[in-house]
Design an enzyme around this catalytic site. Structure first.
Site, PDB file in Angstrom:
ATOM      1  N   GLU A 209      27.569  17.187   6.084  1.00 57.07           N
ATOM      2  CA  GLU A 209      28.608  16.226   5.718  1.00 57.07           C
ATOM      3  C   GLU A 209      28.576  15.860   4.240  1.00 57.07           C
ATOM      4  OE1 GLU A 209      28.381  13.052   8.577  1.00 57.07           O
ATOM      5  OE2 GLU A 209      28.908  14.382  10.223  1.00 57.07           O
ATOM      6  N   LYS A 341      36.833   9.678  17.601  1.00 53.36           N
ATOM      7  CA  LYS A 341      36.877  11.091  17.225  1.00 53.36           C
ATOM      8  C   LYS A 341      37.911  11.780  18.111  1.00 53.36           C
ATOM      9  CE  LYS A 341      32.013  11.477  15.795  1.00 53.36           C
ATOM     10  NZ  LYS A 341      30.650  11.861  16.253  1.00 53.36           N
TER      11      LYS A 341
END
EC number: 4.2.1.11
Length: 430
Positions: A209, A341
């Protein structure tokens, strides 16, 4: 003219070099929406199924040709002629056609890519930005806010190849006057942290990330180097910047114990809750995600009683963007926030339902990327269009992460005075 005329599914690559699903949805008007499905590394066991081919001779078994075939052969014929403006109906057709509880027939990756592409095509057809279309779908037309970013600047756990147990150490620029300045603060802290790590002879390689992934002696050492970086960048802890953790505890929960191998410590549910409470008391940590295992509901309830009045406790693997599980949490005093999500549930309609349920119950909703991403920046529009107030989309490097930040900059510019940035008050317990 808003009716769907053609749908194309294809296999493309994500940010980890694995295949993922992309869908193009064409309308009779000529408008075309394109969207991709992200993919997680640390996943909740109750997530909707991400369909992979399992053919070891191709992409190590991670191909998505089955999901692509589901789009082209099953979903496309069923959706042709339907209006892209009726998102709920389109999503329900796909859900019913799949016919399984967890979307295992077509794959949540197939259904989601089409669902998001339909929304994008509809926005283009209406000649409005995607965030505006999402706010209309959400029943909150014209209600926008710019999200406080949770910037993941040190990666551990499943997102990095190091000895740090906690998966994400994040900074939140809560003292910024607007999103643009929040992003600048985060970028300056990121570069400051690189210098701090280099000076200590530590690795400045990055994880999935975009955060740094050094070997550190403990989770506390990670917090200390971040605080040093914040101060070196000229900012004040707890005033300008606060800290957030994603423990991803399910990844180190073994036989009822929390095994921090990097530190050589083992905790039970109660003592690990105490460990987290102590960290939050010692450092300006105002948000903790997945502090306990997804199945440890008693531990979660205990942690919520301990610190839920002053720390945002975010359920990710715990709730998996699922309204049935979220309702159980709301009813039982478990957590006070949900991570959102798209691909955990698999459609835009169900995602919006989860956000609404959370907000109606006084929970916060944190919009999130996955560790496997693409250049698709739909979550930026989702965060603004639902006025969620918070977003998690990684660090300040890797274009798959920065794409979302750049889209938020564009949206803030377009909204002008309507682009409010709530800062600290967006975080539960603050």
């Amino acid at each position: 003219m808003s009716n769907i005329s053609k749908i194309i599914g294809r296999e493309i690559m994500d940010s980890r070099g694995n295949p993922t699903v992309e869908a193009d949805v064409y309308l009779e008007s000529g408008a075309m929406g394109r969207a991709t499905a992200p993919s997680g590394a640390s996943t909740g066991s109750r997530e909707a199924l991400e369909l992979r081919d399992g053919d070891k001779s191709r992409y190590l078994g991670k191909g998505v040709l089955k999901a692509v075939a589901a789009i082209n052969e099953d979903i496309a014929p069923a959706l042709l002629g339907n209006s892209a403006f009726d998102q709920k109906k389109v999503d329900q057709i796909m859900i019913d056609l799949d016919g399984t509880e967890n979307k295992e027939k077509f794959g949540a990756n197939a259904i989601l890519a089409v669902s998001l592409a339909v929304a994008k095509a509809a926005a283009l057809d209406k000649q409005i930005p995607l965030y505006q279309h999402i706010s209309e779908l959400n029943g909150t037309a014209g209600k926008y806010s710019m999200p406080v970013p949770m910037m993941n600047i040190i990666n551990g756990g499943e997102h990095a190849d190091n000895n740090v147990d906690i998966q994400e150490f994040m900074v939140q620029p809560v003292g910024a006057p607007n999103f643009r300045e929040a992003l600048r603060m985060g970028a300056e802290i990121f570069h400051s942290l690189k210098k701090v790590l280099s000076a200590k002879g530590l690795s400045t390689a990055v994880g999935d990330e975009g955060g740094f992934a050094p070997n550190l002696a403990s989770n506390e050492e990670a917090l200390k180097v971040i605080i040093q970086a914040v101060e070196n960048a000229g900012y004040e802890m707890n005033k300008d910047v606060t800290l957030a953790l994603d423990c991803a505890s399910s990844e180190f929960y073994v036989d009822g114990k929390y095994d921090l191998k990097g530190e050589g410590k083992v905790f039970d549910s109660e003592t690990f809750g105490d460990y987290l409470a102590d960290l939050a008391a010692k450092y300006p940590i105002i948000s903790i995600e997945d502090g306990l295992d997804e199945s440890d509901w008693d531990g979660w309830a205990s942690l919520t009683k301990k610190i839920g009045d002053k720390v945002q406790l975010v359920g990710d693997d715990l709730f998996v963007t699922n309204t049935k599980i979220l309702k159980r949490g709301i009813d039982n005093g478990v957590a006070n926030s949900i991570l959102i999500k798209f691909n955990q549930i698999g459609s835009l309609t169900e995602t919006l339902e989860a956000i609404r349920m959370a907000q109606d119950a006084g929970f916060t909703a944190v919009i999130s990327h996955r560790s496997g991403e693409t250049e698709d920046a739909t979550i930026a529009d989702l965060a603004v269009g639902t006025a969620a107030g918070q977003i998690k989309t990684g660090s300040l490097c890797r274009s798959d992460r920065v794409a979302k930040y750049n889209q938020l900059l564009r949206i803030e510019e377009a909204l002008g005075d309507a682009a409010t940035y709530g800062g600290r008050k967006e975080i539960k317990g603050q």
